[in-house]
Write a protein that holds these residues in place. Structure first.
Motif, PDB file in Angstrom:
ATOM      1  N   ASP A  62       0.818  -1.209   0.000  1.00 18.86           N
ATOM      2  CA  ASP A  62       0.000   0.000   0.000  1.00 18.86           C
ATOM      3  C   ASP A  62       0.858   1.269   0.000  1.00 18.86           C
ATOM      4  O   ASP A  62       0.571   2.235   0.709  1.00 18.86           O
ATOM      5  CB  ASP A  62      -0.935  -0.023   1.206  1.00 18.86           C
ATOM      6  CG  ASP A  62      -2.035   1.036   1.123  1.00 18.86           C
ATOM      7  OD1 ASP A  62      -2.370   1.438  -0.004  1.00 18.86           O
ATOM      8  OD2 ASP A  62      -2.544   1.445   2.193  1.00 18.86           O
ATOM      9  N   GLY A  63       1.922   1.238  -0.771  1.00 16.77           N
ATOM     10  CA  GLY A  63       2.790   2.402  -0.874  1.00 16.77           C
ATOM     11  C   GLY A  63       3.770   2.558   0.272  1.00 16.77           C
ATOM     12  O   GLY A  63       4.524   3.534   0.326  1.00 16.77           O
ATOM     13  N   GLY A  64       3.784   1.598   1.194  1.00 16.98           N
ATOM     14  CA  GLY A  64       4.694   1.658   2.332  1.00 16.98           C
ATOM     15  C   GLY A  64       6.122   1.333   1.942  1.00 16.98           C
ATOM     16  O   GLY A  64       6.420   0.996   0.789  1.00 16.98           O
ATOM     17  N   ILE A  65       7.009   1.440   2.923  1.00 14.21           N
ATOM     18  CA  ILE A  65       8.431   1.160   2.698  1.00 14.21           C
ATOM     19  C   ILE A  65       8.698  -0.316   2.974  1.00 14.21           C
ATOM     20  O   ILE A  65       8.441  -0.815   4.075  1.00 14.21           O
ATOM     21  CB  ILE A  65       9.309   2.031   3.611  1.00 14.21           C
ATOM     22  CG1 ILE A  65       9.066   3.517   3.328  1.00 14.21           C
ATOM     23  CG2 ILE A  65      10.786   1.690   3.426  1.00 14.21           C
ATOM     24  CD1 ILE A  65       9.698   4.452   4.349  1.00 14.21           C
ATOM     25  N   VAL A  66       9.197  -1.004   1.972  1.00 16.36           N
ATOM     26  CA  VAL A  66       9.596  -2.407   2.114  1.00 16.36           C
ATOM     27  C   VAL A  66      11.117  -2.423   2.208  1.00 16.36           C
ATOM     28  O   VAL A  66      11.807  -1.883   1.337  1.00 16.36           O
ATOM     29  CB  VAL A  66       9.118  -3.249   0.917  1.00 16.36           C
ATOM     30  CG1 VAL A  66       9.543  -4.702   1.080  1.00 16.36           C
ATOM     31  CG2 VAL A  66       7.603  -3.138   0.767  1.00 16.36           C
ATOM     32  N   MET A  67      11.634  -3.049   3.254  1.00 14.77           N
ATOM     33  CA  MET A  67      13.077  -2.977   3.485  1.00 14.77           C
ATOM     34  C   MET A  67      13.553  -4.206   4.244  1.00 14.77           C
ATOM     35  O   MET A  67      12.750  -4.993   4.765  1.00 14.77           O
ATOM     36  CB  MET A  67      13.417  -1.710   4.269  1.00 14.77           C
ATOM     37  CG  MET A  67      12.817  -1.647   5.657  1.00 14.77           C
ATOM     38  SD  MET A  67      13.178  -0.086   6.522  1.00 14.77           S
ATOM     39  CE  MET A  67      14.964  -0.222   6.755  1.00 14.77           C
ATOM     40  N   PRO A  68      14.875  -4.389   4.331  1.00 17.63           N
ATOM     41  CA  PRO A  68      15.392  -5.522   5.119  1.00 17.63           C
ATOM     42  C   PRO A  68      14.996  -5.368   6.586  1.00 17.63           C
ATOM     43  O   PRO A  68      14.885  -4.253   7.114  1.00 17.63           O
ATOM     44  CB  PRO A  68      16.916  -5.396   4.956  1.00 17.63           C
ATOM     45  CG  PRO A  68      17.131  -4.522   3.780  1.00 17.63           C
ATOM     46  CD  PRO A  68      15.962  -3.595   3.723  1.00 17.63           C
TER      47      PRO A  68
END
Length: 479
Positions: A90-96
């Motif tokens: 939903d447009g969020g930040i995907v990160m390690p």
């Protein structure tokens, strides 16, 4: 070759190709439409990969099969996969997933005690632990801390404490990843009468967990000044024999520097560790505040990892580690929180802003420690500090699937012009929406999936009553 033989050859080729595709479908690798079957697809996210190019994908897709990342790319690759679970970021930040390189997780049950007591370790913490540390305390505190970390996006943590096998059980149960060190110290503690018994306990722990897929057992000598030279050398020898990490508080305080100088004829803690052969690539040193240029050269030469714990160090008024110089020398540095009785939270995200701002302040230069450096030290840098960069710390094909999603709809996250700045200066731990470890969804929409949060909270509050009774006696002594 005549036309008939060519036609026959083509027919054979077609049959072989069709048979191969049919076999793949039958084996479960592909669905009927030719899409590869996977376990999880995360789409519609602003994907911070932390790969070598620090690539950011505005509409990124991360694909997971079993416990590994099998693809990271633009939104167009989503059509190539048939996933059992799809997460719309939903447009969020995907990160390690974040990596906490130093803590004492079980001390969460002691949080907010004696925060302003001088010489707190000797006057308060050690006496308190002598009265209250037990297997139950370690288990309850670790469960509480594990939940706090997962809710804040921490997927891997490095821990030092007593009864570390109890911590390991909680890590296994909840599904996290951990580098867990059994404490070795020269005086009597809850699980050992002396350092020799501590080493024996650690060896048993290492043997028990050496083949665990998510738990790396380790030695954790408390500090150079709380162990003899012989003990430190023995731990180093055994760590190399068993190929396990060593975690230690190093160059943390003026008192440590004074005691080690007296023991070693004027050497610094880092010089002393190098001199006795205990400064190795297996070592992760926590704090490393009192370190000069020569010390940093020794850390680099011996490939030592460093855990930088800003909140705890500032709160204890011990100083600020020379991390800018460490990064310039390409020393392996990762962020840590220290124990929840030191920095009071186990949230690596809460460290971000302090790390950036305090380094700017002490160096009188607002351009130093930019947000990307802080995020690096919590992900791929932290993985490097733990010598785990080949497995975790970035979103890349072939790495273990430790992933978080940080939502960007809350008022504190609007607007975003720079993702790194948003994470470092704006984000709260509560903005973490989903947490995935080893390919498994452990928190979804902020709901814990592998542990009963209410039950853990109840156990911690019940144990707190026991702490309160003991603290009444402790306060009388301290005051």
């Amino acid at each position: 070759m005549n036309f008939k033989s060519i036609k026959s050859s083509r027919a054979v080729s077609f049959v072989l190709i069709f048979s191969s595709l049919l076999l793949l479908v039958q084996c479960g690798n592909y669905d009927k439409s030719g899409r590869q079957n996977v376990d999880l697809v995360i789409k519609n996210g602003q994907t911070i990969t932390m790969n070598a190019d620090r690539e950011i994908l505005d509409q990124g897709v991360v694909v997971v099969k079993d416990n590994e990342i099998v693809a990271v790319g633009a939104d167009s690759i989503a059509d190539e996969y048939a996933a059992e679970t799809i997460i719309d970021a939903d447009g969020g930040i995907v990160m390690p997933g974040l990596i906490n390189t130093h803590t004492h997780v079980s001390m969460s049950v002691f949080r907010s005690l004696a925060d302003d007591v001088p010489d707190r370790l000797n006057r308060y913490i050690f006496p308190l632990e002598s009265k209250l540390v037990s297997r139950d305390m370690v288990r309850i505190g670790a469960q509480l801390g594990n939940i706090e970390m997962l809710q804040g996006g921490v997927t891997t943590y490095a821990d030092m404490y007593y009864f570390e096998d109890e911590v390991a059980k909680t890590v296994d149960e909840i599904g996290m990843r951990g580098v867990l060190g059994e404490t070795v110290i020269q005086f009597p503690v809850a699980d050992a009468e002396n350092a020799q018994e501590g080493i024996k306990y650690a060896l048993n722990f290492i043997d028990q967990y050496k083949d665990h897929p998510r738990i790396t057992p380790a030695f954790a000598p408390h500090a150079p000044y709380t162990n003899t030279t012989e003990t430190l050398q023995k731990v180093t020898e055994l760590s190399q024999k068993h190929d396990v990490p060593v975690m230690i508080h190093l160059a943390e305080s003026d008192q440590e520097s004074k005691e080690i100088a007296e023991r070693s004829g004027g050497k610094s803690p880092v010089e002393y560790m190098a001199d006795i052969g205990a400064l190795t690539s297996n070592l992760v040193g926590a704090h490393v505040i009192n370190a000069d240029a020569n010390d940093l050269d020794l850390l680099k030469k011996n490939n030592v990892g460093v855990a930088h714990n800003m909140s705890a160090n500032v709160k204890s008024a011990k100083g600020v580690a020379p991390v800018l110089e460490m990064l310039e020398k390409d020393i392996r540095v990762g962020l840590g929180t220290d124990g929840p009785m030191s920095g009071n939270t186990l949230s690596t995200l809460d460290e971000f802003s302090q790390v950036a701002k305090v380094h700017k302040l002490v160096n009188e230069d607002r351009s130093v420690m930019p947000p990307i450096n802080v995020v690096e030290m919590a992900t791929i840098g932290a993985a490097r500090a733990l010598h785990m960069e080949e497995k975790i710390g970035s979103l890349e094909k072939g790495k273990l699937a430790d992933i978080i999603v940080v939502e960007t709809k809350s008022p504190n996250m609007i607007p975003i012009y720079n993702l790194y700045s948003a994470l470092v200066y704006s984000a709260y731990p509560t903005n973490v929406k989903h947490t995935i470890v080893d390919g498994k969804l452990l928190m979804k929409n902020r709901k814990m999936l592998t542990i009963d949060e209410d039950s853990v909270r109840s156990s911690a509050l019940n144990f707190a009553e026991k702490v309160r009774q003991t603290v009444i006696e402790m306060d009388e002594v301290v005051q």
